[in-house]
Design a protein around this motif. Structure first.
Motif, PDB file in Angstrom:
ATOM      1  N   PHE A   1       0.819  -1.207   0.000  1.00 54.40           N
ATOM      2  CA  PHE A   1       0.000   0.000   0.000  1.00 54.40           C
ATOM      3  C   PHE A   1       0.855   1.260   0.000  1.00 54.40           C
ATOM      4  O   PHE A   1       1.806   1.382   0.774  1.00 54.40           O
ATOM      5  CB  PHE A   1      -0.910   0.007   1.225  1.00 54.40           C
ATOM      6  CG  PHE A   1      -1.706   1.270   1.388  1.00 54.40           C
ATOM      7  CD1 PHE A   1      -2.597   1.684   0.411  1.00 54.40           C
ATOM      8  CD2 PHE A   1      -1.553   2.057   2.522  1.00 54.40           C
ATOM      9  CE1 PHE A   1      -3.331   2.854   0.552  1.00 54.40           C
ATOM     10  CE2 PHE A   1      -2.278   3.229   2.680  1.00 54.40           C
ATOM     11  CZ  PHE A   1      -3.175   3.634   1.692  1.00 54.40           C
ATOM     12  N   ARG A   2       0.502   2.193  -0.877  1.00 53.58           N
ATOM     13  CA  ARG A   2       1.172   3.490  -0.957  1.00 53.58           C
ATOM     14  C   ARG A   2       0.118   4.577  -0.782  1.00 53.58           C
ATOM     15  O   ARG A   2      -0.706   4.820  -1.677  1.00 53.58           O
ATOM     16  CB  ARG A   2       1.873   3.651  -2.313  1.00 53.58           C
ATOM     17  CG  ARG A   2       2.948   2.631  -2.603  1.00 53.58           C
ATOM     18  CD  ARG A   2       4.176   2.863  -1.763  1.00 53.58           C
ATOM     19  NE  ARG A   2       4.792   4.151  -2.057  1.00 53.58           N
ATOM     20  CZ  ARG A   2       5.797   4.676  -1.352  1.00 53.58           C
ATOM     21  NH1 ARG A   2       6.276   4.034  -0.306  1.00 53.58           N
ATOM     22  NH2 ARG A   2       6.314   5.839  -1.687  1.00 53.58           N
ATOM     23  N   ALA A   3       0.138   5.219   0.367  1.00 53.94           N
ATOM     24  CA  ALA A   3      -0.874   6.232   0.675  1.00 53.94           C
ATOM     25  C   ALA A   3      -0.821   7.401  -0.298  1.00 53.94           C
ATOM     26  O   ALA A   3      -1.827   8.083  -0.515  1.00 53.94           O
ATOM     27  CB  ALA A   3      -0.690   6.725   2.106  1.00 53.94           C
TER      28      ALA A   3
ATOM     29  N   GLU B   1       5.256   6.628  -9.320  1.00 54.81           N
ATOM     30  CA  GLU B   1       6.104   7.413  -8.419  1.00 54.81           C
ATOM     31  C   GLU B   1       7.525   7.535  -8.947  1.00 54.81           C
ATOM     32  O   GLU B   1       8.500   7.466  -8.188  1.00 54.81           O
ATOM     33  CB  GLU B   1       6.117   6.811  -7.008  1.00 54.81           C
ATOM     34  CG  GLU B   1       4.754   6.747  -6.339  1.00 54.81           C
ATOM     35  CD  GLU B   1       4.843   6.196  -4.930  1.00 54.81           C
ATOM     36  OE1 GLU B   1       4.790   6.994  -3.972  1.00 54.81           O
ATOM     37  OE2 GLU B   1       4.984   4.957  -4.788  1.00 54.81           O
ATOM     38  N   LEU B   2       7.644   7.720 -10.244  1.00 54.48           N
ATOM     39  CA  LEU B   2       8.970   7.859 -10.836  1.00 54.48           C
ATOM     40  C   LEU B   2       9.633   9.122 -10.311  1.00 54.48           C
ATOM     41  O   LEU B   2       9.002  10.161 -10.123  1.00 54.48           O
ATOM     42  CB  LEU B   2       8.873   7.950 -12.360  1.00 54.48           C
ATOM     43  CG  LEU B   2       8.504   6.657 -13.110  1.00 54.48           C
ATOM     44  CD1 LEU B   2       8.472   6.918 -14.600  1.00 54.48           C
ATOM     45  CD2 LEU B   2       9.473   5.537 -12.785  1.00 54.48           C
TER      46      LEU B   2
ATOM     47  N   ILE C   1       0.985   8.135 -15.891  1.00 54.89           N
ATOM     48  CA  ILE C   1       1.537   6.838 -15.504  1.00 54.89           C
ATOM     49  C   ILE C   1       2.769   7.047 -14.624  1.00 54.89           C
ATOM     50  O   ILE C   1       2.960   6.330 -13.635  1.00 54.89           O
ATOM     51  CB  ILE C   1       1.889   5.997 -16.744  1.00 54.89           C
ATOM     52  CG1 ILE C   1       0.659   5.827 -17.633  1.00 54.89           C
ATOM     53  CG2 ILE C   1       2.442   4.632 -16.330  1.00 54.89           C
ATOM     54  CD1 ILE C   1       0.930   5.112 -18.935  1.00 54.89           C
ATOM     55  N   ALA C   2       3.606   8.018 -14.973  1.00 58.07           N
ATOM     56  CA  ALA C   2       4.791   8.306 -14.164  1.00 58.07           C
ATOM     57  C   ALA C   2       4.396   8.677 -12.744  1.00 58.07           C
ATOM     58  O   ALA C   2       5.044   8.265 -11.773  1.00 58.07           O
ATOM     59  CB  ALA C   2       5.594   9.437 -14.801  1.00 58.07           C
ATOM     60  N   GLU C   3       3.312   9.429 -12.603  1.00 58.90           N
ATOM     61  CA  GLU C   3       2.837   9.813 -11.275  1.00 58.90           C
ATOM     62  C   GLU C   3       2.376   8.580 -10.507  1.00 58.90           C
ATOM     63  O   GLU C   3       2.672   8.431  -9.314  1.00 58.90           O
ATOM     64  CB  GLU C   3       1.702  10.827 -11.395  1.00 58.90           C
ATOM     65  CG  GLU C   3       1.209  11.357 -10.073  1.00 58.90           C
ATOM     66  CD  GLU C   3       0.152  12.436 -10.254  1.00 58.90           C
ATOM     67  OE1 GLU C   3      -0.415  12.864  -9.225  1.00 58.90           O
ATOM     68  OE2 GLU C   3      -0.113  12.839 -11.399  1.00 58.90           O
TER      69      GLU C   3
END
Length: 212
Positions: free
Chosen positions: A107-109, A208-209, A203-205
């Motif tokens: 999980f990534r808040a 989390e690039l 997609i990058a967001e």
């Protein structure tokens, strides 16, 4: 040779030193990813140009666009059942689809509205996304993070046949470069030429690039 190679030293100087980065070799039509298997599975794939035989579609299959991450995971082709390293060219459109469909393994808040929302997406997604510490050729962890993508269900089935452009056994190259791991500067080492893979903004967001 299944790929273009370059001095590791030259590449390391230009790669981002930290952050989440997709390092890959790619062109306008394809992206190269790596897997390592026991000889039976690998031999079938190379001979037929797709994954079949003892390849289990019911299991999660992990692909890695970063050569050195594959070398770390397979101990440079010396880990049990990972003796044969494959360079798999897949359609670039398919790789972009994989990235778009991916759901983080944890999980990534910052990405998901809630843990419940993440769990629901995870349950219904055929693509797992995982960021792990990247490693130098000798196995030392570095600040940069490397991506690996787990495929199951429809995604694994499409990868096994539909998305494949070519499959090459690069174990001989791996063995040659394993022998070149001399000295802390890796001056004799060559690796597949890789660059940060460009990803569309939304997609990058989601992925989390980031890079330094």
């Amino acid at each position: 040779m299944a790929f273009d190679v370059e001095s590791y030293q030259a590449q390391e100087r230009r790669w981002p030193q930290a952050g989440r980065v997709i390092l890959a070799q790619f062109d306008s039509e394809t992206v190269q990813v790596y897997q390592a298997y026991r000889p039976g599975i690998a031999r079938f794939a190379v001979e037929h140009g797709y994954f079949g035989g003892d390849f289990k579609l019911g299991r999660m299959t992990w692909i890695k666009p970063n050569f050195l991450w594959m070398m770390y995971r397979s101990s440079w082709g010396q880990s049990p059942d990972q003796e044969v390293v494959l360079a798999v060219r897949i359609k670039r459109s398919a790789f972009d689809e994989i990235l778009r469909a991916s759901v983080h393994s944890t999980f990534r808040a910052q990405v998901y509205d809630s843990e419940q929302s993440w769990r629901e997406r995870l349950a219904h997604s055929d693509v797992r996304l995982q960021w792990d510490p990247d490693h130098a050729p000798g196995g030392e962890p570095v600040a940069r993070r490397a991506i690996q993508l787990g495929l199951r269900g429809a995604a694994a089935a499409a990868y096994a046949r539909e998305w494949v452009v070519s499959i090459d056994d690069v174990s001989e190259f791996v063995a040659e470069q394993r022998a070149a791991l001399r000295g802390a500067d890796y001056s004799e080492l060559s690796t597949p030429r890789e660059e940060p893979y460009p990803v569309a903004g939304d997609i990058a967001e989601h992925l989390e690039l980031e890079s330094d």
